[in-house]
Design an enzyme around this catalytic site. Sequence first.
Site, short mmCIF file in Angstrom:
data_model
loop_
_atom_site.label_atom_id
_atom_site.label_comp_id
_atom_site.label_asym_id
_atom_site.label_seq_id
_atom_site.Cartn_x
_atom_site.Cartn_y
_atom_site.Cartn_z
N SER A 82 1.13 8.23 0.93
CA SER A 82 -0.13 8.98 0.96
C SER A 82 -1.03 8.66 2.14
O SER A 82 -1.97 9.40 2.41
CB SER A 82 -0.93 8.72 -0.31
OG SER A 82 -0.45 9.52 -1.35
N LYS A 85 -1.62 11.32 4.58
CA LYS A 85 -2.57 12.41 4.30
C LYS A 85 -3.79 12.32 5.21
O LYS A 85 -4.32 13.33 5.67
CB LYS A 85 -3.04 12.36 2.84
CG LYS A 85 -1.94 12.65 1.81
CD LYS A 85 -2.42 12.32 0.40
CE LYS A 85 -1.35 12.61 -0.65
NZ LYS A 85 -1.69 12.03 -1.97
N TYR A 208 5.93 17.91 3.63
CA TYR A 208 5.06 16.86 3.08
C TYR A 208 5.89 15.63 2.65
O TYR A 208 5.49 14.49 2.90
CB TYR A 208 4.28 17.45 1.89
CG TYR A 208 3.64 16.41 1.01
CD1 TYR A 208 2.42 15.83 1.34
CD2 TYR A 208 4.27 15.98 -0.17
CE1 TYR A 208 1.84 14.87 0.54
CE2 TYR A 208 3.70 15.02 -0.98
CZ TYR A 208 2.48 14.46 -0.62
OH TYR A 208 1.92 13.49 -1.42
N TYR A 260 -8.59 7.52 -4.36
CA TYR A 260 -8.46 8.33 -5.56
C TYR A 260 -9.63 8.15 -6.51
O TYR A 260 -10.76 8.00 -6.07
CB TYR A 260 -7.13 8.05 -6.27
CG TYR A 260 -5.98 8.26 -5.33
CD1 TYR A 260 -5.75 9.51 -4.78
CD2 TYR A 260 -5.17 7.22 -4.94
CE1 TYR A 260 -4.71 9.72 -3.89
CE2 TYR A 260 -4.13 7.41 -4.06
CZ TYR A 260 -3.91 8.67 -3.54
OH TYR A 260 -2.90 8.86 -2.66
N VAL A 278 1.49 4.72 -2.09
CA VAL A 278 2.17 4.20 -3.28
C VAL A 278 3.28 3.18 -2.95
O VAL A 278 3.74 2.47 -3.84
CB VAL A 278 2.67 5.43 -4.11
CG1 VAL A 278 3.96 5.97 -3.54
CG2 VAL A 278 2.76 5.11 -5.56
O1 DON Z 1 3.64 12.74 -3.27
C1 DON Z 1 3.78 11.61 -3.71
O2 DON Z 1 3.70 11.38 -4.92
C2 DON Z 1 4.07 10.48 -2.75
N1 DON Z 1 4.87 10.96 -1.66
C3 DON Z 1 2.81 9.89 -2.23
C4 DON Z 1 1.88 9.39 -3.31
C5 DON Z 1 1.05 8.24 -2.91
O3 DON Z 1 1.29 7.53 -1.97
C6 DON Z 1 -0.06 7.93 -3.82
N2 DON Z 1 -0.74 6.72 -3.40
N3 DON Z 1 -1.25 5.83 -3.87
#
Ligand code: DON
Length: 339
Positions: A82, A85, A208, A260, A278
């Site tokens: 993430s 982003k 993405y 978040y 994540v």
């Molecule tokens: O889209 C997703 O769920 C993952 N590629 C990225 C989510 C993420 O990194 C959330 N972060 N804390």
Amino acid sequence: MRTVGREIEQQVSTGSLPGWDRVHELAEAGYARYRDDDEGTVADYIPVLGAADPALFGVCVVETSGARHAVGDTEVAFSVQSISKAFVYALVCEELGHEAVRDRVGVNNTGLPFDSVIAVELNEGHPMSPMVNAGALATTALVPADSSAERWERIRTGLSRFAGRQLTLDGEVYRSESATNTRNRAIARLLESYGRIEHDPLEVVDVYTRQCALRVTTEDLGVMGATLADGGVNPVTGERVVSPDVCRDTLAVLASTGMYERSGEWLFEIGLPAKSGVSGGIVAIAPGKGAIGTYSPRLDRAGNSVRGQRATAYLSRALGLNVFASSAHVPVADVRPSE
Ligand code: DON
């Protein structure tokens, strides 16, 4: 709220870091303090992430002067997830401008988890925040390109300019997430149903997923963050990546939604715009001063690295980075040498 006062030349409000030795000493202290902290769990909803070594821990402070203070496992590569982003958002703001991106993607916190479907429903398909999956998919779709392959390449090269080196895809992470990302595909379809995504939604999910699988190190995160702290100029390569206005807009969004549903708590405790991923990375940005990159795979329930949050909190206090902190003004009369 509409944009006001943009005709007025923007002045900046920043301070400075202590000297090199002190920053280095504190980076080492921040690492040592939390090295043995084993709270949290490694994410495994993307199967391959579950195999990460939970002991890994890296801290890297990068100054806007280009000085780097790397401690621990700062050269270990992991997928950016993430955190991408934030940088894709900056690239899109650079291309489309302040108003267009604000109106189409939003700049508010949904107050709900990053992969929430109900947040999209509650807001009639408006993603609200570019930092949750719905808003990030909408942002990726806005990268100007004639094909998905071109869109992906523009993102890869754009994020590489932030890092100051060529970033590459972690094929194993990409395949693992592609095989399991049914939720993101559902979110993209939902955006499509509300007319909020202009391209093939599944192709957008694919781009993405690739951007999330770009391989970075803790040191890369520090340099990428320091570029946002440095008015858009990469302090290591000297290359301008985005404008100062785009940095300011991106940092404002990170402050309100980068962590978040914990963004309020994060700002209250740490006082810095930041973004987590994540796989265990966090980048926190001190405008005008530099950035802190951390990596450690054990996460809290919102999906933020536990050691990373604690080390960043320590460094924010010790280095004087909290953007809300001040001390009483010393009247000039009091600092004059006595006669
Ligand atoms: O889209 C997703 O769920 C993952 N590629 C990225 C989510 C993420 O990194 C959330 N972060 N804390």
